[in-house]
Enzyme design. Structure first.
Site, PDB file in Angstrom:
ATOM      1  N   THR A  19       0.832  -1.205   0.000  1.00 35.77           N
ATOM      2  CA  THR A  19       0.000   0.000   0.000  1.00 35.77           C
ATOM      3  C   THR A  19       0.866   1.254   0.000  1.00 35.77           C
ATOM      4  O   THR A  19       0.522   2.262  -0.595  1.00 35.77           O
ATOM      5  CB  THR A  19      -0.909   0.021   1.256  1.00 35.77           C
ATOM      6  OG1 THR A  19      -1.553  -1.238   1.399  1.00 35.77           O
ATOM      7  CG2 THR A  19      -1.959   1.104   1.172  1.00 35.77           C
ATOM      8  N   ARG A  23       7.899  -2.623   2.794  1.00 42.47           N
ATOM      9  CA  ARG A  23       8.090  -2.690   4.253  1.00 42.47           C
ATOM     10  C   ARG A  23       8.499  -4.089   4.649  1.00 42.47           C
ATOM     11  O   ARG A  23       7.873  -5.069   4.259  1.00 42.47           O
ATOM     12  CB  ARG A  23       6.800  -2.327   4.976  1.00 42.47           C
ATOM     13  CG  ARG A  23       6.430  -0.899   4.707  1.00 42.47           C
ATOM     14  CD  ARG A  23       5.669  -0.288   5.825  1.00 42.47           C
ATOM     15  NE  ARG A  23       5.266   1.045   5.414  1.00 42.47           N
ATOM     16  CZ  ARG A  23       4.152   1.637   5.773  1.00 42.47           C
ATOM     17  NH1 ARG A  23       3.313   1.025   6.589  1.00 42.47           N
ATOM     18  NH2 ARG A  23       3.869   2.849   5.360  1.00 42.47           N
ATOM     19  N   HIS A 115       3.657   4.047  11.131  1.00 45.92           N
ATOM     20  CA  HIS A 115       3.347   3.879  12.555  1.00 45.92           C
ATOM     21  C   HIS A 115       3.847   2.555  13.112  1.00 45.92           C
ATOM     22  O   HIS A 115       3.688   2.305  14.303  1.00 45.92           O
ATOM     23  CB  HIS A 115       1.838   3.942  12.716  1.00 45.92           C
ATOM     24  CG  HIS A 115       1.170   3.013  11.747  1.00 45.92           C
ATOM     25  ND1 HIS A 115       1.013   3.353  10.419  1.00 45.92           N
ATOM     26  CD2 HIS A 115       0.712   1.774  11.876  1.00 45.92           C
ATOM     27  CE1 HIS A 115       0.458   2.346   9.784  1.00 45.92           C
ATOM     28  NE2 HIS A 115       0.267   1.366  10.626  1.00 45.92           N
ATOM     29  N   LYS A 127      10.021   4.043   0.197  1.00 43.18           N
ATOM     30  CA  LYS A 127       9.126   4.259  -0.940  1.00 43.18           C
ATOM     31  C   LYS A 127       9.631   5.400  -1.794  1.00 43.18           C
ATOM     32  O   LYS A 127      10.406   6.250  -1.338  1.00 43.18           O
ATOM     33  CB  LYS A 127       7.703   4.516  -0.472  1.00 43.18           C
ATOM     34  CG  LYS A 127       7.488   5.842   0.212  1.00 43.18           C
ATOM     35  CD  LYS A 127       5.988   6.065   0.445  1.00 43.18           C
ATOM     36  CE  LYS A 127       5.768   7.383   1.144  1.00 43.18           C
ATOM     37  NZ  LYS A 127       4.366   7.721   1.265  1.00 43.18           N
ATOM     38  N   ASP A 279       1.691  10.233  13.774  1.00 46.98           N
ATOM     39  CA  ASP A 279       2.327   8.909  13.755  1.00 46.98           C
ATOM     40  C   ASP A 279       3.830   8.984  13.500  1.00 46.98           C
ATOM     41  O   ASP A 279       4.428  10.063  13.481  1.00 46.98           O
ATOM     42  CB  ASP A 279       1.643   8.005  12.727  1.00 46.98           C
ATOM     43  CG  ASP A 279       1.985   8.414  11.307  1.00 46.98           C
ATOM     44  OD1 ASP A 279       2.197   9.620  11.076  1.00 46.98           O
ATOM     45  OD2 ASP A 279       2.050   7.523  10.429  1.00 46.98           O
ATOM     46  N   ARG A 284      -0.111  10.829   9.676  1.00 44.50           N
ATOM     47  CA  ARG A 284      -1.426  10.538  10.269  1.00 44.50           C
ATOM     48  C   ARG A 284      -1.751  11.511  11.399  1.00 44.50           C
ATOM     49  O   ARG A 284      -0.854  12.124  11.974  1.00 44.50           O
ATOM     50  CB  ARG A 284      -1.445   9.129  10.855  1.00 44.50           C
ATOM     51  CG  ARG A 284      -1.332   8.070   9.808  1.00 44.50           C
ATOM     52  CD  ARG A 284      -1.551   6.700  10.418  1.00 44.50           C
ATOM     53  NE  ARG A 284      -1.482   5.709   9.354  1.00 44.50           N
ATOM     54  CZ  ARG A 284      -1.944   4.478   9.439  1.00 44.50           C
ATOM     55  NH1 ARG A 284      -2.496   4.059  10.565  1.00 44.50           N
ATOM     56  NH2 ARG A 284      -1.861   3.647   8.410  1.00 44.50           N
ATOM     57  N   THR A 346      -7.686   2.040  -1.238  1.00 48.29           N
ATOM     58  CA  THR A 346      -6.894   2.384  -0.060  1.00 48.29           C
ATOM     59  C   THR A 346      -5.464   2.756  -0.452  1.00 48.29           C
ATOM     60  O   THR A 346      -4.848   2.065  -1.264  1.00 48.29           O
ATOM     61  CB  THR A 346      -6.880   1.177   0.889  1.00 48.29           C
ATOM     62  OG1 THR A 346      -8.221   0.982   1.352  1.00 48.29           O
ATOM     63  CG2 THR A 346      -5.971   1.420   2.074  1.00 48.29           C
ATOM     64  N   GLU A 365      -8.660   9.353   4.528  1.00 49.38           N
ATOM     65  CA  GLU A 365      -8.818   7.919   4.711  1.00 49.38           C
ATOM     66  C   GLU A 365      -9.251   7.656   6.148  1.00 49.38           C
ATOM     67  O   GLU A 365      -8.868   8.397   7.061  1.00 49.38           O
ATOM     68  CB  GLU A 365      -7.502   7.196   4.462  1.00 49.38           C
ATOM     69  CG  GLU A 365      -7.020   7.249   3.037  1.00 49.38           C
ATOM     70  CD  GLU A 365      -5.922   6.216   2.801  1.00 49.38           C
ATOM     71  OE1 GLU A 365      -6.247   5.088   2.406  1.00 49.38           O
ATOM     72  OE2 GLU A 365      -4.746   6.530   3.047  1.00 49.38           O
ATOM     73  N   GLU A 366      -9.978   6.576   6.331  1.00 53.45           N
ATOM     74  CA  GLU A 366     -10.446   6.223   7.678  1.00 53.45           C
ATOM     75  C   GLU A 366      -9.280   5.907   8.611  1.00 53.45           C
ATOM     76  O   GLU A 366      -9.434   5.933   9.828  1.00 53.45           O
ATOM     77  CB  GLU A 366     -11.423   5.045   7.615  1.00 53.45           C
ATOM     78  CG  GLU A 366     -10.954   3.790   6.844  1.00 53.45           C
ATOM     79  CD  GLU A 366      -9.761   3.093   7.412  1.00 53.45           C
ATOM     80  OE1 GLU A 366      -9.735   2.943   8.659  1.00 53.45           O
ATOM     81  OE2 GLU A 366      -8.865   2.699   6.640  1.00 53.45           O
TER      82      GLU A 366
END
Ligand code: G1P
Ligand code: ZN
Length: 545
Positions: A19, A23, A115, A127, A279, A284, A346, A365-366
């Site tokens: 996403t 990682r 996070h 990234k 975060d 975030r 997402t 985003e949620e």
């Protein structure tokens, strides 16, 4: 005399970006050639960067420094003209985006696992961001991955490590390295967006108390500078403001579970009026009022509804974009404003085209992410300032503002249930079974809920026409309620199942319910259709947000 080494290597099979970049656990990145392969795969997938500028920095977690040294030497060997690197190798993700844009850089490399916990046996990530300052779109990440499966050599300059703790510039081979303090650039950008005089009045009034938790991660210096030095909040407003390589052993994910110190203060006696956290890499945010939690989906909707109070958005929004699992609260605001609301898969990379094309101004985003067209990443401190701007103009509490919002637009009850650390095979089996059941679900009645549609979300980018498939299984009900299932694309171990639950309540008399109670029937339906307990072997979600 340049001393470029060409090092033979072999592909690693597991370098597919998720996403948000690649990682892995730190020991995976520490394997010989592992990081180098991925970096060379990035460079090999790009064209035309000779002599151009690269921005480089990370969230300061364990292995950040070592990785920066390697990447600098590789950038020099590959022909970049200049690298702008954050002091000590540190840049928050939104600051990196800001610096890329401000300097018209070719792109940037951001080192972060957001996070996720940090340390010798914890997570690391890398990234690539493109020239608009945003995460590389899928066609780029796919090219990087393809290259990583075929790579045979990488190039690196054979020189000693450089000092990144002092601001200034020096040569590395033929490349210029500039060590920058991005806190200033970032603070300037923020000051250009918001009504800082009013925020300053609010913070210095003595009647309003705020608490910002930087969770020992990257935003500490930015938050000290902005809130305490520039906006007049008392010293001590920022807690856990010193970035640490292991984030103080914490889990810098700003939610009700992991930001527990802050939550205790805001829900305790004599609580401050406003609390916020960000975060690991600063993109975030969590917003709290006194004894009150604002869901990220509601936050996006409230920001959109109040955007005209902020100088940068005074002339209105072009549109709003939200990720598919994010609640539809923002859609209601967009409808009222007469603007478009885009639903994307997402991950922030899907917002880039909409922002570049001027189709969307705010995105969210949620997962505690909100941002706008000021950069191409989500931006934690920006969201905090946006809230402060609204609070300073409206002179109401956070709770009053959200409750009034619900009265106007109705309340979208929302929750996400995460099942972490599921064995990959079992998580995949759950998804396979659910996919197989999809055709049988349409029209089916579950108590008071009837299934309106059931599909695997597919997105066609309205700007470049690219298609992204299988982005989450959606179960939509005739009353607008939804359940969404998807597997996380940011984990480093096993699988994480995310179940997103949403229902709509228009009647203000029913706006006081605990979301877990309001969503009880949907939670039961999710279990019934997906057999979560059986597949995961877990009785309960590990995290509920
Ligand atoms: C998670 C969030 C997603 C966010 C990403 C990066 O991804 O759900 O909204 O963009 O982290 O911060 P996931 O683990 O769900 O793939
Ligand atoms: Zn993050």
């Amino acid at each position: 005399m340049m001393n470029i080494k060409t090092v033979p290597t072999q592909p690693f099979a597991d370098q597919k970006p998720g996403t948000s970049g690649l990682r892995k656990k730190v020991p995976v990145f520490q394997q010989p050639h592992y990081l180098e392969n991925f970096v060379q795969s990035i460079f090999d997938s790009l064209e035309g960067f000779q002599g151009q500028t690269l921005v480089l920095g990370g969230d300061g977690r364990y292995y950040n420094r070592q990785a920066i040294q390697i990447i600098l030497k590789m950038a020099a060997a590959s022909g970049f003209g200049r690298v702008l690197v954050g002091r000590s190798g540190i840049l928050s993700t939104p600051a990196a985006s800001c610096v890329i844009r401000k300097n018209a850089a070719f792109g940037g490399i951001i080192l972060s696992a957001s996070h996720n916990p940090a340390g010798p046996n914890e997570d690391f990530g890398i990234k690539y961001n493109i020239s608009n300052g945003g995460p590389a779109p899928e066609k780029v990440t796919e090219a990087i991955f393809a290259r990583s499966t075929a790579i045979a050599t990488y190039k690196i300059l054979d020189v000693a490590d450089v000092d990144l703790d002092k601001l200034g510039s020096f040569k590395l081979g033929e490349m210029n390295v500039e060590v920058i303090d991005a806190v200033n650039d970032y603070a300037q950008l923020m000051e250009s967006l918001f009504d800082c005089d009013r925020i300053r009045e609010l913070l210095a009034s003595g009647h309003f108390r705020m608490c910002m938790d930087s969770m020992h991660a990257v935003t500490g210096p930015y938050a000290h500078r902005l809130f305490e030095q520039r906006l007049g909040a008392p010293l001590g407003t920022v807690q856990n403001g010193e970035p640490l390589e292991d984030f103080g052993g914490g889990h810098p994910d700003p939610n009700l579970v992991y930001a527990h110190d802050l939550v205790e203060r805001l829900f305790g006696d004599n609580a401050p009026d406003f609390g916020a956290a960000s975060d690991g890499d600063g993109d975030r945010n969590m917003i709290l009022g006194r004894h009150f939690f604002v869901t990220p989906s509601d936050s996006l909707a409230v920001l959109a509804a109040n955007a005209k109070l902020v100088p940068a958005y005074r002339d209105g929004l072009a549109g709003i974009a939200r990720s598919m699992p994010t609640s539809q609260a923002a859609d209601r605001v967009a409808a009222q404003l007469g603007i478009d609301c885009y639903e994307t898969p997402t991950g922030w990379k899907f917002f880039g085209n909409l922002l570049d094309a001027g189709k969307a101004t705010l995105c969210g985003e949620e997962s505690f992410g909100t941002g706008s067209n000021h950069v191409r990443e989500k931006d934690g401190l920006w969201a905090v300032l946006f809230w402060l701007n609204i609070l300073s103009v409206r002179q109401q509490s956070v709770e009053q503002i959200v409750r009034e919002h619900w009265q106007t637009y109705g309340r979208n009850y929302y929750s996400r249930h995460d099942y972490e650390g599921v064995e990959s095979d079992r998580a995949n089996a759950l998804v396979t079974d659910l996919r197989a059941a999809m055709p049988t679900l349409k029209g089916k009645q579950f108590g008071g809920y009837q299934v309106d549609y059931c599909d695997d979300f597919s997105y066609t980018d309205p700007v470049d026409g690219s298609v992204s498939q299988k982005q989450g299984i959606r179960l939509g009900f005739t009353d607008g309620s939804r359940i969404v299932f998807r597997l996380s694309g940011t984990g480093t171990q096993g699988a994480t199942l995310r179940v997103y639950l949403e229902s709509y309540e228009s009647n203000p008399a029913h706006h006081n319910r605990d979301p877990q109670v309001a969503l009880r029937d949907l939670i039961a339906i999710a279990e019934q259709v997906a057999q979560i307990r059986q597949f995961t072997g877990m009785e309960q979600p590990t995290v509920i947000t």
